[in-house]
Enzyme design. Structure first.
Site, PDB file in Angstrom:
ATOM      1  N   SER A  93     -28.644 -33.389  25.798  1.00 54.80           N
ATOM      2  CA  SER A  93     -30.026 -32.997  25.192  1.00 54.80           C
ATOM      3  C   SER A  93     -31.229 -33.244  25.965  1.00 54.80           C
ATOM      4  CB  SER A  93     -30.187 -33.828  23.795  1.00 54.80           C
ATOM      5  OG  SER A  93     -31.116 -33.457  22.888  1.00 54.80           O
ATOM      6  N   ASP A 192     -24.030 -26.627  17.030  1.00 52.68           N
ATOM      7  CA  ASP A 192     -25.367 -27.102  17.419  1.00 52.68           C
ATOM      8  C   ASP A 192     -26.260 -26.042  16.661  1.00 52.68           C
ATOM      9  OD1 ASP A 192     -27.262 -28.829  18.175  1.00 52.68           O
ATOM     10  OD2 ASP A 192     -26.888 -28.544  20.392  1.00 52.68           O
ATOM     11  N   HIS A 222     -24.263 -31.632  18.569  1.00 55.91           N
ATOM     12  CA  HIS A 222     -25.291 -31.693  19.594  1.00 55.91           C
ATOM     13  C   HIS A 222     -25.030 -32.728  20.443  1.00 55.91           C
ATOM     14  CE1 HIS A 222     -29.233 -31.215  21.386  1.00 55.91           C
ATOM     15  NE2 HIS A 222     -29.361 -32.735  21.029  1.00 55.91           N
TER      16      HIS A 222
END
Length: 250
Positions: A93, A192, A222
């Site tokens: 991320s 995601d 994610h």
């Protein structure tokens, strides 16, 4: 309930080193299992903890994301100071964004970008991440539901200027993709949000090194390193690091 704050970690092994970077509102637990796996394979692994992460959500709205970027840079410098001249960077991320930025601004052996946002993340979406984290953290502290709700609602009154700074940092990293000379592995969870799926394609298409890969894990969300296909993700990261030959790609 007494909270045990997360900590940075360093697993020392061989000369080849991997800097592991966690996500926004996350902590080093996001990448600890990956670090242990790579350590067992002979890689030295270091993961910094971003300033303010692992604690109260209110602090995340007060700190500039530049603090977190400096933490990532300091993690790189720590490995350099310990004598590692070849360093790969892997992040999840926001950690993936920082991994790409490090690849653009510093000499690295390779970059692993997992579910990194590069475009379209709104300040409101970033704020909702903080709200979700706050609710989880305060519940884990043992606070009563009414107290949790009141404190979460109080977040609405706090300044959000730093979220715009984070937006700008993500967008600027997108413009730096062309400056990454190292091989890049782009990894993305198929479950995601569409924003991240779109970002993964943009990253893959814009990094210039022909030694690059793009893999979607259909059963994962994610945080790939904690998802249903964790074992496959770890194996793929290891295989990518092995193909680098620390400067060359097969």
């Amino acid at each position: 309930m007494k909270m045990i704050p997360p900590q940075p970690f360093t697993y020392r092994a061989g000369k080849r080193a991997v800097l592991l970077l966690h996500g926004f509102t996350g902590n080093t637990a996001d990448v600890r299992k990956l670090g242990r796996y790579l350590h067992e394979k002979g890689y030295t692994c270091h993961a910094p903890l971003y300033t303010g992460h692992g604690g109260a959500a209110e602090e995340l709205l007060e700190l500039s994301p530049e603090n977190w970027w400096r933490d990532a840079e300091e993690g790189y410098r720590l490995l350099i100071a310990e004598g590692h001249t070849q360093i790969a960077v892997a992040g999840v991320s926001l950690g993936g964004v920082f991994a790409l930025r490090l690849g653009a601004e510093y000499p690295v052996a390779g970059v692993v970008s997992m579910c990194a946002p590069i475009q379209g993340k709104s300040a409101e979406e970033l704020f909702e991440r903080i709200v979700g984290y706050a609710r989880q953290y305060k519940t884990f502290e043992g606070k009563m539901p009414d107290t949790v709700q009141a404190e979460v609602e109080a977040l609405e009154s706090l300044p959000r200027e730093q979220l715009s700074v984070l937006q700008d940092m993500i967008s600027e990293t997108g413009r730096q993709l062309k400056d990454i000379e190292a091989p890049v592995a782009v990894m993305q969870g198929g479950l995601d949000q569409q924003l991240y799926l779109d970002s993964a394609k943009v990253i893959y298409e814009n990094v210039p090194n022909p030694c690059k890969s793009y893999t979607v894990y259909p059963e994962s969300g994610h945080i790939l390193t904690l998802g249903a296909e964790q074992a496959e993700v770890f194996e793929d990261v290891y295989r990518f690091l092995q193909t680098l030959q620390w400067g060359e790609c097969d």
